[in-house]
Write a protein that holds these residues in place. Structure first.
Motif, PDB file in Angstrom:
ATOM      1  N   TYR A 286      -1.816   2.239   4.577  1.00 48.28           N
ATOM      2  CA  TYR A 286      -1.935   2.538   3.150  1.00 48.28           C
ATOM      3  C   TYR A 286      -0.551   2.572   2.516  1.00 48.28           C
ATOM      4  O   TYR A 286      -0.405   2.391   1.320  1.00 48.28           O
ATOM      5  CB  TYR A 286      -2.656   3.873   2.937  1.00 48.28           C
ATOM      6  CG  TYR A 286      -4.092   3.837   3.418  1.00 48.28           C
ATOM      7  CD1 TYR A 286      -5.057   3.138   2.700  1.00 48.28           C
ATOM      8  CD2 TYR A 286      -4.483   4.497   4.578  1.00 48.28           C
ATOM      9  CE1 TYR A 286      -6.373   3.091   3.135  1.00 48.28           C
ATOM     10  CE2 TYR A 286      -5.787   4.461   5.013  1.00 48.28           C
ATOM     11  CZ  TYR A 286      -6.730   3.749   4.295  1.00 48.28           C
ATOM     12  OH  TYR A 286      -8.022   3.710   4.734  1.00 48.28           O
ATOM     13  N   ASP A 287       0.474   2.858   3.325  1.00 46.52           N
ATOM     14  CA  ASP A 287       1.849   2.920   2.824  1.00 46.52           C
ATOM     15  C   ASP A 287       2.771   2.113   3.745  1.00 46.52           C
ATOM     16  O   ASP A 287       3.475   2.680   4.593  1.00 46.52           O
ATOM     17  CB  ASP A 287       2.297   4.384   2.748  1.00 46.52           C
ATOM     18  CG  ASP A 287       3.627   4.539   2.023  1.00 46.52           C
ATOM     19  OD1 ASP A 287       4.148   3.541   1.495  1.00 46.52           O
ATOM     20  OD2 ASP A 287       4.138   5.673   2.001  1.00 46.52           O
ATOM     21  N   PRO A 288       2.762   0.771   3.623  1.00 48.48           N
ATOM     22  CA  PRO A 288       3.589  -0.046   4.524  1.00 48.48           C
ATOM     23  C   PRO A 288       5.083   0.253   4.391  1.00 48.48           C
ATOM     24  O   PRO A 288       5.835   0.174   5.366  1.00 48.48           O
ATOM     25  CB  PRO A 288       3.275  -1.484   4.109  1.00 48.48           C
ATOM     26  CG  PRO A 288       2.613  -1.405   2.791  1.00 48.48           C
ATOM     27  CD  PRO A 288       2.030  -0.037   2.662  1.00 48.48           C
ATOM     28  N   ARG A 289       5.524   0.644   3.201  1.00 45.03           N
ATOM     29  CA  ARG A 289       6.928   0.964   2.983  1.00 45.03           C
ATOM     30  C   ARG A 289       7.368   2.102   3.911  1.00 45.03           C
ATOM     31  O   ARG A 289       8.399   2.019   4.581  1.00 45.03           O
ATOM     32  CB  ARG A 289       7.130   1.334   1.506  1.00 45.03           C
ATOM     33  CG  ARG A 289       8.534   1.677   1.136  1.00 45.03           C
ATOM     34  CD  ARG A 289       8.599   2.039  -0.363  1.00 45.03           C
ATOM     35  NE  ARG A 289       9.861   1.670  -0.900  1.00 45.03           N
ATOM     36  CZ  ARG A 289      10.211   0.463  -1.320  1.00 45.03           C
ATOM     37  NH1 ARG A 289       9.347  -0.522  -1.286  1.00 45.03           N
ATOM     38  NH2 ARG A 289      11.411   0.219  -1.770  1.00 45.03           N
ATOM     39  N   GLU A 290       6.592   3.164   3.965  1.00 48.68           N
ATOM     40  CA  GLU A 290       6.924   4.310   4.823  1.00 48.68           C
ATOM     41  C   GLU A 290       6.811   3.945   6.302  1.00 48.68           C
ATOM     42  O   GLU A 290       7.620   4.390   7.118  1.00 48.68           O
ATOM     43  CB  GLU A 290       6.017   5.499   4.489  1.00 48.68           C
ATOM     44  CG  GLU A 290       6.432   6.788   5.148  1.00 48.68           C
ATOM     45  CD  GLU A 290       7.856   7.224   4.793  1.00 48.68           C
ATOM     46  OE1 GLU A 290       8.526   7.791   5.691  1.00 48.68           O
ATOM     47  OE2 GLU A 290       8.308   7.012   3.654  1.00 48.68           O
ATOM     48  N   ASP A 291       5.827   3.136   6.661  1.00 49.80           N
ATOM     49  CA  ASP A 291       5.685   2.714   8.056  1.00 49.80           C
ATOM     50  C   ASP A 291       6.877   1.870   8.509  1.00 49.80           C
ATOM     51  O   ASP A 291       7.392   2.059   9.613  1.00 49.80           O
ATOM     52  CB  ASP A 291       4.385   1.921   8.243  1.00 49.80           C
ATOM     53  CG  ASP A 291       3.152   2.803   8.095  1.00 49.80           C
ATOM     54  OD1 ASP A 291       3.274   4.037   8.252  1.00 49.80           O
ATOM     55  OD2 ASP A 291       2.065   2.255   7.822  1.00 49.80           O
TER      56      ASP A 291
END
Length: 156
Positions: free
Chosen positions: A94-99
């Motif tokens: 849901y949050d590729p940036r954080e991953d």
């Protein structure tokens, strides 16, 4: 018998130094020393002892220099050789940036990546292993991670 010794001695003098300390012909003894040494070949002359000592020291210096060069080459190879094992896995997020941020930070910290060449390889890895739609995010996150990690380390 004595004639054969003189012939051997003369050949040695013409041959020169074995340790490559000089290329000249050796003058091992003076005429007075030669007369004494012909009486007793059991005792070497002073000049032959001195020459042997010089040869031994030169051999030692050559060995030390070779060992130092080999050690330096070994250190350079160890610095240049870095094996980083990376495993790609498919993940929906849901949050590729954080991953991406977490993954990059872990990779840099765990593998102790500091060199620009290694960081470039890591970035290339992320870009090739992920689809084109994530390239912008990967570049932004990589810049942020490197700025945070390396500026923080330089300030301390």
């Amino acid at each position: 018998m004595q004639r054969s010794r003189e012939v051997k001695k003369h050949k040695f003098q013409l041959r020169g130094c074995k340790a490559l300390c000089c290329s000249c012909r050796l003058s091992v003894s003076s005429s007075s020393e030669e007369a004494e040494s012909s009486n007793s070949d059991r005792f070497p002359t002073i000049s032959s002892i001195a020459h042997a000592m010089v040869q031994e020291r030169l051999d030692q210096m050559i060995r030390e220099r070779r060992e130092a060069r080999n050690e330096e080459r070994r250190r350079i190879r160890q610095r240049e050789t870095k094996f980083v094992v990376m495993v790609a896995m498919e993940k929906s997020s849901y949050d590729p940036r954080e991953d991406f941020r977490e993954s990059m930070e872990q990779m840099i910290i765990v593998n102790r990546i500091r060199d620009a060449k290694d960081l470039r390889s890591l970035l290339d890895y992320y870009l090739t292993m992920n689809s084109e739609e994530y390239r912008g995010i990967i570049l932004e996150v990589f810049h942020e991670v490197c700025t945070n990690l390396f500026l923080y380390c330089k300030c301390r």
